[in-house]
Scaffold this motif. Structure first.
Motif, PDB file in Angstrom:
ATOM      1  N   LEU A  22      -9.322   9.415  71.017  1.00 33.44           N
ATOM      2  CA  LEU A  22     -10.650   9.763  71.521  1.00 33.44           C
ATOM      3  C   LEU A  22     -11.398  10.493  70.411  1.00 33.44           C
ATOM      4  O   LEU A  22     -10.955  11.545  69.951  1.00 33.44           O
ATOM      5  N   ILE A  23     -12.526   9.931  69.984  1.00 37.55           N
ATOM      6  CA  ILE A  23     -13.254  10.523  68.862  1.00 37.55           C
ATOM      7  C   ILE A  23     -14.654  11.000  69.228  1.00 37.55           C
ATOM      8  O   ILE A  23     -15.309  11.672  68.433  1.00 37.55           O
ATOM      9  N   GLY A  24     -15.119  10.671  70.420  1.00 30.84           N
ATOM     10  CA  GLY A  24     -16.430  11.137  70.831  1.00 30.84           C
ATOM     11  C   GLY A  24     -16.711  10.815  72.281  1.00 30.84           C
ATOM     12  O   GLY A  24     -16.059   9.950  72.858  1.00 30.84           O
ATOM     13  N   TYR A  33     -10.353  24.939  78.491  1.00 25.31           N
ATOM     14  CA  TYR A  33     -10.290  24.548  79.893  1.00 25.31           C
ATOM     15  C   TYR A  33     -10.070  23.046  80.023  1.00 25.31           C
ATOM     16  O   TYR A  33     -10.730  22.371  80.819  1.00 25.31           O
ATOM     17  N   SER A  34      -9.132  22.514  79.255  1.00 22.59           N
ATOM     18  CA  SER A  34      -8.954  21.065  79.188  1.00 22.59           C
ATOM     19  C   SER A  34      -8.585  20.436  80.532  1.00 22.59           C
ATOM     20  O   SER A  34      -9.034  19.332  80.838  1.00 22.59           O
ATOM     21  N   ALA A  35      -7.814  21.110  81.352  1.00 19.03           N
ATOM     22  CA  ALA A  35      -7.486  20.559  82.679  1.00 19.03           C
ATOM     23  C   ALA A  35      -8.753  20.457  83.526  1.00 19.03           C
ATOM     24  O   ALA A  35      -8.950  19.481  84.256  1.00 19.03           O
ATOM     25  N   LEU A  41     -22.391  15.935  74.327  1.00 19.85           N
ATOM     26  CA  LEU A  41     -22.404  14.894  73.295  1.00 19.85           C
ATOM     27  C   LEU A  41     -21.622  15.501  72.149  1.00 19.85           C
ATOM     28  O   LEU A  41     -22.038  16.502  71.571  1.00 19.85           O
ATOM     29  N   LEU A  42     -20.465  14.945  71.882  1.00 17.06           N
ATOM     30  CA  LEU A  42     -19.666  15.459  70.782  1.00 17.06           C
ATOM     31  C   LEU A  42     -18.908  14.332  70.104  1.00 17.06           C
ATOM     32  O   LEU A  42     -18.505  13.365  70.739  1.00 17.06           O
ATOM     33  N   VAL A  43     -18.782  14.484  68.798  1.00 17.43           N
ATOM     34  CA  VAL A  43     -18.045  13.541  67.962  1.00 17.43           C
ATOM     35  C   VAL A  43     -17.165  14.364  67.037  1.00 17.43           C
ATOM     36  O   VAL A  43     -17.624  15.329  66.414  1.00 17.43           O
ATOM     37  N   GLU A  73      -8.097  18.099  72.153  1.00 14.71           N
ATOM     38  CA  GLU A  73      -8.219  17.852  70.712  1.00 14.71           C
ATOM     39  C   GLU A  73      -9.658  17.568  70.306  1.00 14.71           C
ATOM     40  O   GLU A  73     -10.142  18.089  69.298  1.00 14.71           O
ATOM     41  N   LEU A  74     -10.371  16.759  71.101  1.00 14.00           N
ATOM     42  CA  LEU A  74     -11.767  16.455  70.764  1.00 14.00           C
ATOM     43  C   LEU A  74     -12.628  17.707  70.833  1.00 14.00           C
ATOM     44  O   LEU A  74     -13.381  18.002  69.901  1.00 14.00           O
ATOM     45  N   PHE A  75     -12.508  18.469  71.899  1.00 15.35           N
ATOM     46  CA  PHE A  75     -13.342  19.664  72.054  1.00 15.35           C
ATOM     47  C   PHE A  75     -12.965  20.750  71.037  1.00 15.35           C
ATOM     48  O   PHE A  75     -13.837  21.467  70.554  1.00 15.35           O
ATOM     49  N   GLU A  76     -11.687  20.846  70.692  1.00 12.19           N
ATOM     50  CA  GLU A  76     -11.286  21.782  69.636  1.00 12.19           C
ATOM     51  C   GLU A  76     -11.850  21.365  68.285  1.00 12.19           C
ATOM     52  O   GLU A  76     -12.194  22.213  67.465  1.00 12.19           O
ATOM     53  N   SER A  77     -11.957  20.070  68.050  1.00 13.43           N
ATOM     54  CA  SER A  77     -12.435  19.581  66.745  1.00 13.43           C
ATOM     55  C   SER A  77     -13.852  20.056  66.449  1.00 13.43           C
ATOM     56  O   SER A  77     -14.222  20.214  65.296  1.00 13.43           O
ATOM     57  N   VAL A  78     -14.652  20.287  67.498  1.00 11.16           N
ATOM     58  CA  VAL A  78     -16.017  20.780  67.306  1.00 11.16           C
ATOM     59  C   VAL A  78     -16.144  22.259  67.680  1.00 11.16           C
ATOM     60  O   VAL A  78     -17.248  22.796  67.764  1.00 11.16           O
ATOM     61  N   GLU A  79     -14.983  22.896  67.916  1.00  5.43           N
ATOM     62  CA  GLU A  79     -14.908  24.325  68.186  1.00  5.43           C
ATOM     63  C   GLU A  79     -15.715  24.745  69.412  1.00  5.43           C
ATOM     64  O   GLU A  79     -16.384  25.781  69.411  1.00  5.43           O
ATOM     65  N   TRP A  80     -15.633  23.943  70.467  1.00  8.70           N
ATOM     66  CA  TRP A  80     -16.328  24.284  71.713  1.00  8.70           C
ATOM     67  C   TRP A  80     -15.405  25.061  72.624  1.00  8.70           C
ATOM     68  O   TRP A  80     -14.219  24.747  72.764  1.00  8.70           O
TER      69      TRP A  80
END
Length: 132
Positions: free
Chosen positions: A52-54, A29-31, A71-73, A17-24
């Motif tokens: 988890l927000i960042g 490959y979340s696992a 580094l992502l938020v 969810e966090l990595f999708e929120s910043v479109e990375w």
């Protein structure tokens, strides 16, 4: 209230969810992200309650050089100082090192990192080989 943690154990869905929120791309490959962060030398994460927000992570050689990779938020929490706080905490971990290195991919990030004390490496060009 935002809580900062140094635990390197994450649930796969929270990272996705966090990595999708910043479109990375890494979100696919979340696992593998779970395993990668568990093996990172340093991980500092930001949480609002159980969300988890960042996060920021780094790998290091134990003496001289550390590489900040992520580094992502979450965009819903950007411009609240969370990314800056994550970097301040990371810089504190590595304050005795010769270098803390990172890559900035656009002018906005370059400006942001300069405000945090980073500078461009003269004559250097960040390079990567994408193998997936």
């Amino acid at each position: 209230m935002i809580a900062y943690k140094t635990d390197k154990t994450f649930e796969e869905q929270a990272l996705k969810e966090l990595f999708e929120s910043v479109e990375w791309l890494s979100a696919k490959y979340s696992a593998r992200l779970v395993r990668a962060l568990a093996q990172s030398d340093t991980v500092i994460s930001a949480w609002e309650n159980e969300k988890l927000i960042g996060l920021v992570n780094a790998i290091d050689d134990g003496e001289l050089t550390a590489y900040a990779h992520y580094l992502l938020v979450n965009p819903a929490y950007q411009n609240l100082g969370i990314g800056t706080e994550l970097m301040i905490r990371l810089k504190k971990v590595y304050e005795g090192y010769l270098y803390l290195v990172l890559t900035a991919e656009n002018e906005g990030l370059i400006s942001y990192y300069k405000k945090l004390g980073f500078h461009a490496i003269e004559g250097g060009t960040p390079m990567a080989l994408q193998t997936l």
